[in-house]
Structure formats: structure tokens, C-alpha cells
Design a protein around this motif. Structure first.
Motif, PDB file in Angstrom:
ATOM      1  N   ALA A  32       0.759  -1.029   0.016  1.00 28.08           N
ATOM      2  CA  ALA A  32      -0.070   0.081   0.076  1.00 28.08           C
ATOM      3  C   ALA A  32       0.842   1.186  -0.040  1.00 28.08           C
ATOM      4  O   ALA A  32       0.677   2.284  -0.762  1.00 28.08           O
ATOM      5  CB  ALA A  32      -0.937   0.016   1.261  1.00 28.08           C
ATOM      6  N   GLU A  33       1.716   1.346   0.827  1.00 22.88           N
ATOM      7  CA  GLU A  33       2.725   2.612   0.963  1.00 22.88           C
ATOM      8  C   GLU A  33       3.716   2.561  -0.374  1.00 22.88           C
ATOM      9  O   GLU A  33       3.553   3.748  -1.025  1.00 22.88           O
ATOM     10  CB  GLU A  33       3.903   2.083   1.955  1.00 22.88           C
ATOM     11  N   ALA A  34       3.917   1.342  -1.071  1.00 24.80           N
ATOM     12  CA  ALA A  34       4.514   1.589  -2.558  1.00 24.80           C
ATOM     13  C   ALA A  34       3.614   2.149  -3.566  1.00 24.80           C
ATOM     14  O   ALA A  34       4.160   2.995  -4.241  1.00 24.80           O
ATOM     15  CB  ALA A  34       4.890   0.175  -3.043  1.00 24.80           C
ATOM     16  N   SER A  72      10.520   7.053  -1.710  1.00 17.72           N
ATOM     17  CA  SER A  72      10.593   5.669  -0.719  1.00 17.72           C
ATOM     18  C   SER A  72      11.467   5.903   0.583  1.00 17.72           C
ATOM     19  O   SER A  72      10.936   5.787   1.593  1.00 17.72           O
ATOM     20  CB  SER A  72      11.310   4.569  -1.491  1.00 17.72           C
ATOM     21  N   LEU A  73      12.641   6.694   0.542  1.00 19.62           N
ATOM     22  CA  LEU A  73      13.385   7.221   1.533  1.00 19.62           C
ATOM     23  C   LEU A  73      12.393   8.038   2.336  1.00 19.62           C
ATOM     24  O   LEU A  73      12.639   8.126   3.597  1.00 19.62           O
ATOM     25  CB  LEU A  73      14.560   7.885   1.207  1.00 19.62           C
ATOM     26  N   ASP A  74      11.840   9.113   2.016  1.00 22.00           N
ATOM     27  CA  ASP A  74      10.878  10.108   2.679  1.00 22.00           C
ATOM     28  C   ASP A  74       9.752   8.999   3.424  1.00 22.00           C
ATOM     29  O   ASP A  74       9.797   9.268   4.482  1.00 22.00           O
ATOM     30  CB  ASP A  74      10.043  10.888   1.785  1.00 22.00           C
ATOM     31  N   ALA A  75       9.427   8.021   2.935  1.00 21.29           N
ATOM     32  CA  ALA A  75       8.374   7.307   3.639  1.00 21.29           C
ATOM     33  C   ALA A  75       8.822   6.337   4.446  1.00 21.29           C
ATOM     34  O   ALA A  75       8.280   6.431   5.702  1.00 21.29           O
ATOM     35  CB  ALA A  75       7.697   6.362   2.399  1.00 21.29           C
ATOM     36  N   LEU A  76      10.144   5.892   4.373  1.00 26.85           N
ATOM     37  CA  LEU A  76      10.623   5.269   5.293  1.00 26.85           C
ATOM     38  C   LEU A  76      11.100   5.984   6.388  1.00 26.85           C
ATOM     39  O   LEU A  76      10.881   5.493   7.827  1.00 26.85           O
ATOM     40  CB  LEU A  76      12.100   4.347   4.723  1.00 26.85           C
ATOM     41  N   ARG A  77      11.569   6.955   6.357  1.00 33.45           N
ATOM     42  CA  ARG A  77      11.849   8.301   7.305  1.00 33.45           C
ATOM     43  C   ARG A  77      10.611   8.329   7.902  1.00 33.45           C
ATOM     44  O   ARG A  77      10.756   8.596   9.291  1.00 33.45           O
ATOM     45  CB  ARG A  77      12.500   9.369   6.970  1.00 33.45           C
ATOM     46  N   ALA A  78       9.558   8.800   7.273  1.00 32.49           N
ATOM     47  CA  ALA A  78       8.256   9.074   8.193  1.00 32.49           C
ATOM     48  C   ALA A  78       7.788   8.044   8.878  1.00 32.49           C
ATOM     49  O   ALA A  78       7.352   8.069  10.131  1.00 32.49           O
ATOM     50  CB  ALA A  78       7.324   9.387   7.185  1.00 32.49           C
ATOM     51  N   HIS A  88       2.239  -5.265   7.876  1.00 33.50           N
ATOM     52  CA  HIS A  88       2.037  -5.215   6.484  1.00 33.50           C
ATOM     53  C   HIS A  88       2.185  -6.317   5.925  1.00 33.50           C
ATOM     54  O   HIS A  88       3.159  -7.353   6.338  1.00 33.50           O
ATOM     55  CB  HIS A  88       2.907  -4.042   6.074  1.00 33.50           C
ATOM     56  N   ALA A  89       1.719  -6.668   4.770  1.00 32.91           N
ATOM     57  CA  ALA A  89       1.942  -7.686   3.881  1.00 32.91           C
ATOM     58  C   ALA A  89       3.034  -7.517   3.234  1.00 32.91           C
ATOM     59  O   ALA A  89       3.242  -6.502   2.784  1.00 32.91           O
ATOM     60  CB  ALA A  89       0.813  -7.780   2.881  1.00 32.91           C
ATOM     61  N   ALA A  90       4.186  -8.470   3.228  1.00 28.77           N
ATOM     62  CA  ALA A  90       5.566  -8.360   2.526  1.00 28.77           C
ATOM     63  C   ALA A  90       5.277  -8.479   1.154  1.00 28.77           C
ATOM     64  O   ALA A  90       4.616  -9.170   0.790  1.00 28.77           O
ATOM     65  CB  ALA A  90       6.320  -9.494   3.366  1.00 28.77           C
ATOM     66  N   PRO A  91       5.859  -7.921   0.194  1.00 31.91           N
ATOM     67  CA  PRO A  91       5.731  -7.931  -1.110  1.00 31.91           C
ATOM     68  C   PRO A  91       6.353  -9.039  -1.745  1.00 31.91           C
ATOM     69  O   PRO A  91       6.347  -9.325  -2.846  1.00 31.91           O
ATOM     70  CB  PRO A  91       6.478  -6.511  -1.661  1.00 31.91           C
ATOM     71  N   ALA A  92       6.968  -9.900  -0.957  1.00 28.71           N
ATOM     72  CA  ALA A  92       7.429 -11.061  -1.456  1.00 28.71           C
ATOM     73  C   ALA A  92       6.616 -11.824  -2.410  1.00 28.71           C
ATOM     74  O   ALA A  92       7.120 -12.353  -3.212  1.00 28.71           O
ATOM     75  CB  ALA A  92       8.228 -12.094  -0.299  1.00 28.71           C
TER      76      ALA A  92
END
Length: 168
Positions: A32-34, A72-78, A88-92
């Protein structure tokens, strides 16, 4: 904007969205974040097309790749700032290899969990290098840092993963 310009943007989105979504999913570890990252990236790109953001020194796809990495970095930092561990569901299963066996899916899920424990800069460098297949020079360009900084991030990330594997 002209109809031709809109057609060009639509074509670029259709051609790049699957790869960029996969990249965002690998970097964030959250489907979802992706999706949010990809949408935000295209908004940033459209805003930058008319201005000075895209200067034509690289391909549009390389430029978009960098925007996705930064978003993506911004999202990870947030996420880290919120300091709430999200389930979350892993994207694997859906993104990394939809045809994988159950055993392979479990291993990919475990890898995704371990990647999520890495600092954002190490995670991004490792994903771009090892999962996306970029050269060290390309990773440095995408991250806006030196090749030495990329190598240092990779060394630390790999050491963490080796240690994590020993204790798994």
C-alpha cells in the motif's frame, strides 16, 4: 498541456509503472505504501517536467527512478519517525516472485522482514544493488552520494544480514 503532451505522459506512466512499483515495494516493504510512493513520485515528476527539475542529463526513466528512491526514503523516514511498528503484507508473494514455491515465499518474506530492520539508506542501497541489479555507480547516482558511501552502506547491510541469518 496539449493532448500530445498528455499522451506522452500516459505512455511514460504505462511503460514505467510496473518497474517503479516493484522498486517502491521492495524499498518500503509495504504494498500500500508503494502505491502511495509511486503516485507521489508521478505527481513530483509532473510538477518538475515544466520547471528545472528534469534537465535531460539522464533518461526520463532514470530521473523517475531517482524520484521513486527519494519518495521511498521519505516514506521510510516518516515511518520511523512515527515509531509505530506497522503490520504489513510483505511484497515477497505478490511483487518479488509470484510464481515462487511456498518455501521460497517464506524465505522471501523473511528477507523482507530483515530488510525492514535495516536503516533506510542501507536498505535502499542493498535493494538497488542486489535486487534491482544496478551497478555501484548507478546506485550512487540514484542516491546522490559517492560510490564509497554506497559500498559502506552495502558492507554494513550485508554484515547485518549475515549476523541475522546466523541467529535465525
Amino acid at each position: 498541456m496539449t493532448a500530445s503532451h498528455d499522451d506522452d505522459i500516459g505512455r511514460i506512466v504505462r511503460e514505467t509503472a510496473p518497474r517503479l512499483y516493484r522498486l517502491a515495494a521492495r524499498l518500503t516493504g509495504d504494498l500500500a505504501e508503494a502505491e502511495d510512493v509511486l503516485q507521489e513520485s508521478y505527481v513530483r515528476a509532473c510538477a518538475g517536467l515544466g520547471g528545472r527539475a528534469f534537465q535531460g542529463r539522464s533518461s526520463v526513466e532514470t530521473w523517475l527512478h531517482r524520484i521513486v528512491v527519494n519518495a521511498s526514503l521519505d516514506a521510510l523516514r516518516a515511518r520511523r519517525r512515527r515509531s509505530v511498528r506497522e503490520t504489513h503484507a510483505a511484497p515477497a508473494d505478490e511483487v518479488l516472485d509470484p510464481g515462487a514455491s511456498l518455501e521460497a515465499r517464506a524465505a522471501l518474506r523473511e528477507l523482507s522482514e530483515w530488510l525492514d530492520e535495516l536503516p533506510a539508506e542501507q536498505r535502499v542501497a542493498l535493494v538497488l544493488k542486489e535486487l534491482e541489479g544496478h551497478s555501484t555507480a548507478e546506485v550512487a547516482t540514484l542516491l546522490g552520494c559517492s560510490e564509497g558511501a554506497v559500498e559502506q552502506r552495502l558492507v554494513r547491510a550485508r554484515a547485518f544480514l549475515r549476523e541475522r541469518r546466523k541467529h535465525a
